[in-house]
Design a protein around this motif. Structure first.
Motif, mmCIF file in Angstrom:
data_model
loop_
_atom_site.group_PDB
_atom_site.id
_atom_site.type_symbol
_atom_site.label_atom_id
_atom_site.label_comp_id
_atom_site.label_asym_id
_atom_site.label_seq_id
_atom_site.Cartn_x
_atom_site.Cartn_y
_atom_site.Cartn_z
ATOM 1 N N TYR A 1 0.982 -5.472 1.497
ATOM 2 C CA TYR A 1 0.941 -6.149 0.201
ATOM 3 C C TYR A 1 -0.197 -7.163 0.140
ATOM 4 O O TYR A 1 -0.827 -7.354 -0.897
ATOM 5 C CB TYR A 1 2.274 -6.852 -0.061
ATOM 6 C CG TYR A 1 3.364 -5.934 -0.584
ATOM 7 C CD1 TYR A 1 3.244 -4.550 -0.491
ATOM 8 C CD2 TYR A 1 4.520 -6.459 -1.152
ATOM 9 C CE1 TYR A 1 4.248 -3.722 -0.952
ATOM 10 C CE2 TYR A 1 5.523 -5.637 -1.628
ATOM 11 C CZ TYR A 1 5.387 -4.256 -1.517
ATOM 12 O OH TYR A 1 6.380 -3.432 -1.975
ATOM 13 N N VAL B 1 3.825 -9.484 -7.343
ATOM 14 C CA VAL B 1 4.696 -9.107 -6.226
ATOM 15 C C VAL B 1 5.976 -8.467 -6.747
ATOM 16 O O VAL B 1 6.454 -7.469 -6.201
ATOM 17 C CB VAL B 1 5.010 -10.343 -5.360
ATOM 18 C CG1 VAL B 1 5.989 -9.972 -4.239
ATOM 19 C CG2 VAL B 1 3.729 -10.918 -4.772
ATOM 20 N N LEU C 1 1.923 -14.911 0.364
ATOM 21 C CA LEU C 1 2.739 -13.743 0.039
ATOM 22 C C LEU C 1 4.162 -13.927 0.549
ATOM 23 O O LEU C 1 5.135 -13.625 -0.155
ATOM 24 C CB LEU C 1 2.103 -12.487 0.639
ATOM 25 C CG LEU C 1 2.909 -11.192 0.467
ATOM 26 C CD1 LEU C 1 3.057 -10.839 -1.013
ATOM 27 C CD2 LEU C 1 2.261 -10.039 1.227
#
Length: 632
Positions: free
Chosen positions: A50, A16, A61
């Motif tokens: 994402y 990330v 996430l």
């Protein structure tokens, strides 16, 4: 120990973070963070994008994004505070047992559950001040602490800024046990003595002294042949190798917190040696391996960036020293099994580092390579015992079986061959020391260089006396042709006494003999010189003085004389030890060297005699982790 779960958490953060950096998304700015620093809005389209690209559930996430946002705000706050107040924020990972004295650290709000200490301090303070503050916060005596940053020990007298410590730096605190602290204090005293050159010079000098076998230091190449080094190179390499061996000894005793500082000190000394010397021996490659091995045992391998660089240097040094695919080693020694153990550790560490860098393909590659090498070196216990029953040591048996791929008869042949090689190398080293000692006795030429021993022996083979040969070469600056002319033009040289050790002779001279020569009208110093050159033979000394009209040449400078302690500028390391030291100082030096070499290995193959038990355990540990990741 790393776990598959912790690895996945770290991996998610990395993925990330890389994605955010790639798209230049700043979580500390709106809309992600409000103007007063509170949690803002995370666009749903970003989360969905994402989640799909990283194959990560949306709830996980969002948790990861929030974790990164909070961390970014903390870093900004630390940076702003540093710019305004000059106080740097440092993270200190605590390693080692503190013998129950770290209750204060456990209660401190600055110490996290992962045993990481957060401190704020000016970078203008010294290393000693940092060490004291950390010791106070953790609650242990300062002499039980060592602080390491980027592969270097944080030293006392210089500022943190001068030592490369910056705002946000991560440090490692080694908490020594009481025993380790005492050993460390002793080592610091020895290191300090050696850094002032006395102990290193003494150690080097004794290695070259034929009559002094108390401390035998030999620096050899891969085939065991002694290396001929300039005095300064020899001193630097001797110091580096000695500190390395002391660190390896501590590592064998599982005293990792003590071993690492010693190994880092050795690293500093090795860097003072020329690159050519370091490629002639494999010591520096092994040192780099030992340092990273310490990192691994301290469970700090993922937080020290120099681990990657050290393994790279180790591999490069092995290639230069052994050749690619061990080709040079095969040509020199005829086998590679013994040194292959070092490659097991190298490839295992490379695999572990790659794992913690989340490079799974590379981790698989190195772990598999280490496993193949480990299987090749596996020694059958029954065969090992059988070789030992023949009167060979466990080390000899293990190394020989590895060299012969487990063949019993081949192992015995290998051991006998290695014993012959070692005896031959000992003879060569002894001959070299004898040659150096003879060169000292022969003295210096008119130009200040040592008399060439080969040229001296050439004149002897022609039938010239020893004393005349030495004197002729001194006058002719080692030129044999000119020395022959000197001998033809000065036949009186043929009656000169043979060269001897003047220092030994001076010590044997009695005041009574000196007084008898003085009574004949000769100078006292000339009397002592004559007696020294003639082994206290009164008649020969008198004749020598009469022939030379009362003027005797000075004794070789490196040995000194009864009335002078000066030394020649071109003398070797042995001459640089001051002859004016008191008996107490000399005894203290001897004791320091004695402590230094007390537990150094006598066998030059000690460093490759790895049982590989720990390596096998770690290999299985990380194989299991990789398999767990595949299943996950």
């Amino acid at each position: 120990m790393a776990t598959a779960t912790s690895f996945i958490e770290e991996y998610n953060l990395k993925c990330v973070r890389d994605k955010l950096n790639q798209e230049k998304i700043k979580l500390w700015l709106p809309p992600y963070t409000t103007n007063d620093g509170q949690k803002g809005e995370m666009p749903q389209e970003l989360v969905e994008k994402y989640s799909k690209e990283l194959q990560m559930p949306q709830d996980l996430l969002q948790e990861t994004l929030e974790q990164l946002r909070i961390h970014a705000l903390q870093k900004l706050a630390e940076r702003d505070k540093f710019q305004k107040s000059g106080l740097a924020s440092l993270k200190v990972k605590i390693s080692g047992k503190t013998n129950g004295t770290n209750d204060k650290a456990a209660r401190s709000p600055n110490v996290s559950s992962s045993q990481t200490l957060s401190i704020e301090i000016s970078l203008s303070v010294t290393g000693s001040e940092l060490r004291q503050k950390v010791a106070d916060d953790v609650g242990i005596p300062i002499d039980q602490t060592k602080i390491i940053c980027n592969g270097h020990i944080v030293n006392g007298p210089t500022s943190l800024q001068e030592q490369g410590i910056k705002n946000g730096s991560r440090l490692l605190l080694l908490c020594l046990s009481v025993t380790e602290a005492e050993a460390s204090r002793q080592q610091e005293q020895i290191s300090q003595l050696m850094e002032t050159r006395h102990a290193a010079e003494l150690l080097s000098a004794r290695a070259e002294n034929e009559d002094d076998d108390e401390y035998s230091v030999q620096i050899a190449d891969q085939s065991g042949r002694p290396l001929q080094l300039p005095p300064q190179e020899r001193k630097a390499l001797t110091l580096a190798m000695t500190l390395h061996e002391k660190g390896r000894t501590a590592l064998k005793r599982k005293e990792v917190n003590l071993a690492l500082p010693l190994l880092l000190e050795a690293d500093k000394e090795f860097k003072r040696c020329s690159a050519g010397i370091l490629t002639s021996v494999d010591n520096y490659a092994v040192l780099c391996l030992d340092i990273v091995w310490c990192y691994l045992h301290l469970r700090n391998i993922e937080e020290l960036p120099d681990a990657v660089e050290r393994l790279k240097k180790s591999e490069e040094c092995f290639h230069k020293s052994y050749g690619l695919d061990l080709s040079r080693l095969t040509a020199v020694k005829g086998e590679t099994g013994t040194q292959l153990a070092l490659y097991v550790r190298l490839h295992l560490l490379q695999g572990i580092v790659a794992f913690h860098q989340h490079n799974i393909p590379q981790a698989h590659h190195y772990i598999q390579k280490a496993e193949q090498e480990l299987n090749r070196l596996d020694v059958d216990g029954a065969t090992l015992t059988e070789v030992m029953t023949m009167g060979f040591s466990e080390r000899e048996a293990r190394l020989a079986l590895r060299a012969s791929n487990g063949d019993l008869q081949g192992a015995v042949t290998h051991i006998m061959k290695r014993r012959e090689e070692k005896e031959d190398n000992k003879r060569k080293a002894k001959d070299e020391r004898k040659k150096n000692r003879l060169a000292k006795i022969l003295g210096n030429t008119a130009s200040g260089t040592r008399v060439n021993v080969e040229n001296y022996e050439m004149l002897l083979s022609m039938g010239f006396p020893k004393g005349a040969s030495a004197e002729a070469l001194r006058q002719a600056n080692n030129d044999v042709s000119q020395a022959l002319e000197v001998l033809q033009n000065h036949p009186e040289l043929l009656s000169l006494p043979e060269p001897s050790d003047p220092q030994h002779n001076v010590e044997e001279i009695s005041d009574e003999l000196v007084a008898q020569i003085i009574a004949m009208g000769f100078d006292p110093e000339m009397a002592r010189r004559a007696l020294a050159m003639n082994w206290s033979d009164l008649e020969k000394a008198m004749n020598d003085l009469i022939q030379r009209e009362g003027i005797m040449p000075p004794l070789p400078a490196e040995f000194g004389s009864s009335s002078s302690s000066s030394t020649s500028g071109s003398t070797p390391s042995s001459a640089s030890i001051s002859p004016t030291k008191s008996p107490k100082e000399l005894e203290e030096e001897k004791l320091a060297i004695g402590k230094l070499v007390l537990d150094l290995p006598e066998d030059e193959e000690d460093y490759i005699d790895l049982t590989l038990t720990e390596e096998a355990q770690l290999l299985q540990e990380y194989k299991s982790l990789l398999e767990s990741l595949n299943k996950t």
